[in-house]
Each structure stands twice: as structure tokens, then as C-alpha cells.
Design a protein around this motif. Sequence first.
Motif, PDB file in Angstrom:
ATOM      1  N   GLU A 128      -3.316   8.046  56.273  1.00 54.62           N
ATOM      2  CA  GLU A 128      -3.906   8.653  54.912  1.00 54.62           C
ATOM      3  C   GLU A 128      -3.684   7.341  54.040  1.00 54.62           C
ATOM      4  OE1 GLU A 128      -2.871  11.478  57.397  1.00 54.62           O
ATOM      5  OE2 GLU A 128      -2.207   9.869  57.268  1.00 54.62           O
ATOM      6  N   ARG A 129      -3.201   7.012  53.880  1.00 52.32           N
ATOM      7  CA  ARG A 129      -3.043   6.310  52.649  1.00 52.32           C
ATOM      8  C   ARG A 129      -3.997   4.965  53.182  1.00 52.32           C
ATOM      9  NH1 ARG A 129       0.900   3.622  49.511  1.00 52.32           N
ATOM     10  NH2 ARG A 129       1.037   1.608  49.511  1.00 52.32           N
ATOM     11  N   LEU A 130      -4.079   4.354  54.401  1.00 53.41           N
ATOM     12  CA  LEU A 130      -5.812   3.086  54.344  1.00 53.41           C
ATOM     13  C   LEU A 130      -6.826   3.993  53.551  1.00 53.41           C
ATOM     14  CD1 LEU A 130      -6.261   0.263  55.437  1.00 53.41           C
ATOM     15  CD2 LEU A 130      -6.750   1.288  57.639  1.00 53.41           C
ATOM     16  N   PHE A 131      -7.363   5.108  53.940  1.00 57.42           N
ATOM     17  CA  PHE A 131      -8.251   5.632  53.727  1.00 57.42           C
ATOM     18  C   PHE A 131      -8.124   6.322  52.145  1.00 57.42           C
ATOM     19  CE2 PHE A 131      -8.974   4.778  58.469  1.00 57.42           C
ATOM     20  CZ  PHE A 131      -9.568   4.287  57.994  1.00 57.42           C
ATOM     21  N   SER A 132      -7.465   6.037  51.382  1.00 50.40           N
ATOM     22  CA  SER A 132      -7.077   6.502  49.781  1.00 50.40           C
ATOM     23  C   SER A 132      -8.762   6.277  49.187  1.00 50.40           C
ATOM     24  CB  SER A 132      -5.411   6.949  49.613  1.00 50.40           C
ATOM     25  OG  SER A 132      -5.455   4.894  49.504  1.00 50.40           O
ATOM     26  N   VAL A 133      -8.844   6.817  47.824  1.00 58.34           N
ATOM     27  CA  VAL A 133      -9.271   5.711  46.639  1.00 58.34           C
ATOM     28  C   VAL A 133      -8.655   4.462  46.442  1.00 58.34           C
ATOM     29  CG1 VAL A 133     -10.166   6.129  44.635  1.00 58.34           C
ATOM     30  CG2 VAL A 133     -10.419   8.439  46.306  1.00 58.34           C
ATOM     31  N   ALA A 134      -7.231   4.967  45.930  1.00 56.18           N
ATOM     32  CA  ALA A 134      -6.383   3.640  45.972  1.00 56.18           C
ATOM     33  C   ALA A 134      -6.402   2.465  47.136  1.00 56.18           C
ATOM     34  CB  ALA A 134      -5.218   4.062  45.569  1.00 56.18           C
ATOM     35  N   ALA A 135      -6.361   2.689  47.662  1.00 56.39           N
ATOM     36  CA  ALA A 135      -6.495   1.143  48.494  1.00 56.39           C
ATOM     37  C   ALA A 135      -7.973   1.256  49.035  1.00 56.39           C
ATOM     38  CB  ALA A 135      -6.051   1.950  49.730  1.00 56.39           C
ATOM     39  N   ARG A 136      -8.985   1.756  48.894  1.00 51.86           N
ATOM     40  CA  ARG A 136     -10.405   1.397  48.450  1.00 51.86           C
ATOM     41  C   ARG A 136     -10.558   0.386  47.083  1.00 51.86           C
ATOM     42  NH1 ARG A 136     -15.157   2.397  50.496  1.00 51.86           N
ATOM     43  NH2 ARG A 136     -14.229   4.053  52.253  1.00 51.86           N
ATOM     44  N   ARG A 137      -9.920   0.576  46.207  1.00 53.80           N
ATOM     45  CA  ARG A 137     -10.286   0.751  44.651  1.00 53.80           C
ATOM     46  C   ARG A 137      -9.360  -0.918  45.196  1.00 53.80           C
ATOM     47  NH1 ARG A 137     -14.857   1.200  43.755  1.00 53.80           N
ATOM     48  NH2 ARG A 137     -15.674   3.661  43.877  1.00 53.80           N
ATOM     49  N   ASN A 138      -8.014  -1.213  45.709  1.00 56.77           N
ATOM     50  CA  ASN A 138      -7.278  -1.999  45.419  1.00 56.77           C
ATOM     51  C   ASN A 138      -6.565  -2.260  46.446  1.00 56.77           C
ATOM     52  OD1 ASN A 138      -7.564  -2.638  42.233  1.00 56.77           O
ATOM     53  ND2 ASN A 138      -6.838   0.104  41.757  1.00 56.77           N
ATOM     54  N   PHE A 139      -6.263  -3.383  46.945  1.00 55.29           N
ATOM     55  CA  PHE A 139      -5.242  -3.870  47.400  1.00 55.29           C
ATOM     56  C   PHE A 139      -3.688  -3.033  47.236  1.00 55.29           C
ATOM     57  CE2 PHE A 139      -1.141  -5.822  49.981  1.00 55.29           C
ATOM     58  CZ  PHE A 139      -1.936  -5.529  51.351  1.00 55.29           C
ATOM     59  N   ILE A 140      -3.442  -2.599  48.253  1.00 51.10           N
ATOM     60  CA  ILE A 140      -2.088  -1.728  48.299  1.00 51.10           C
ATOM     61  C   ILE A 140      -1.017  -2.115  49.555  1.00 51.10           C
ATOM     62  CG2 ILE A 140      -2.787   0.665  46.697  1.00 51.10           C
ATOM     63  CD1 ILE A 140      -2.949   1.618  49.644  1.00 51.10           C
ATOM     64  N   GLU A 141       0.434  -2.099  49.345  1.00 47.57           N
ATOM     65  CA  GLU A 141       0.826  -2.101  50.602  1.00 47.57           C
ATOM     66  C   GLU A 141       1.136  -1.549  51.666  1.00 47.57           C
ATOM     67  OE1 GLU A 141       2.792  -5.602  50.617  1.00 47.57           O
ATOM     68  OE2 GLU A 141       2.257  -5.926  48.710  1.00 47.57           O
ATOM     69  N   PRO A 142       1.503  -2.392  53.200  1.00 46.62           N
ATOM     70  CA  PRO A 142       1.292  -0.264  54.198  1.00 46.62           C
ATOM     71  C   PRO A 142       2.808  -0.342  53.959  1.00 46.62           C
ATOM     72  CG  PRO A 142       2.162  -2.689  54.128  1.00 46.62           C
ATOM     73  CD  PRO A 142       1.592  -3.186  53.314  1.00 46.62           C
ATOM     74  N   ASP A 143       2.432   0.714  54.734  1.00 40.27           N
ATOM     75  CA  ASP A 143       3.607   2.271  54.648  1.00 40.27           C
ATOM     76  C   ASP A 143       3.968   1.873  56.585  1.00 40.27           C
ATOM     77  OD1 ASP A 143       1.127   3.397  55.778  1.00 40.27           O
ATOM     78  OD2 ASP A 143       1.573   5.629  55.227  1.00 40.27           O
ATOM     79  N   LEU A 144       3.504   1.102  56.934  1.00 38.50           N
ATOM     80  CA  LEU A 144       3.715   1.452  59.284  1.00 38.50           C
ATOM     81  C   LEU A 144       4.922  -0.206  59.088  1.00 38.50           C
ATOM     82  CD1 LEU A 144       1.132   3.742  60.575  1.00 38.50           C
ATOM     83  CD2 LEU A 144       3.044   4.041  59.423  1.00 38.50           C
TER      84      LEU A 144
END
Length: 150
Positions: A128-144
Amino acid sequence: MSEYEVRLFQEDAAIVAIGEGLLARTLPRDAWTHEAHLAACTWIVRDRPDIAPEDDMAAIISTYNVAVGGVNDDSQGYHETITQIYIAAVKAHLSEIKSDTPLWQSVNTLLLSERGGRDLPLKFYSKERLFSVAARRNFIEPDLLELEYI
């Protein structure tokens, strides 16, 4: 983990051709495989000091995608978080091998390792986090798992 047959390289020239084709936006779209992504990234990190991968890959890949008829939107095309994960994986891999290792051997070793796996990002991110629009557009920190474990 998904099971795919890994396509290995036999010579440096094949990798350089992929990298140069990416930069020139002439690489055939069907040649832009997972292996090609990692080969081009390895070549850029190792042999192209004029390119700053963390900063420049977004423009390189996005313009390539458009040039070959693709798009970069909220569901397809360039993915910033995945790109940054693999840049880190390539850099970590290269730091652990001898600097005089032929490029093709460096790439093949990477492709056959966990760092080169297609599912590497899912070690660190939920789907869910990796394939979110936010992750596609910008680097986001991991959740696992922290990325320091690449």
C-alpha cells in the motif's frame, strides 16, 4: 518473492549500450527491463561521475519514458521511491566488490543477489505504501524496515 528468469549479461558493451540508449532516449521500449534498469544504474553509478543518480535519474528516466511513448502519471512510468531504493542497492553492492571487477560481472552478481531482486522494495515497504501516488511522486520513508539494511 516472485520467480522470474534473470537475464544475465555476457559483456560490458551490452550494458554500456543500454545506458547510452537510456541517456539518448533511443533504447527500444521492450529492452527497458528490470535487468536493464539495474545495468544502466550500475553503469551510471560506476562509470559516469558527471551524473548524480539520486538527483538526475528522475529526469533521465521520465524523459526516456515519454520519448518511447510512455507516460509518467499517478499509476505508471517513473517511480521515485523505487528508483532511490535501487540506487542505494547498487551503491551498496559496488562498495562490496573489487573496483576492477568487469562491469558485466558486477551487474550479474547484483542481479543474482537479494539487492537485485524485483521484490527488494517490498522488504522495506508495504504494498500500500510503496504503490501509493506519494511514493511514486516523491521519496517516502519505509514502513517495514529501515533502508540502512540494504
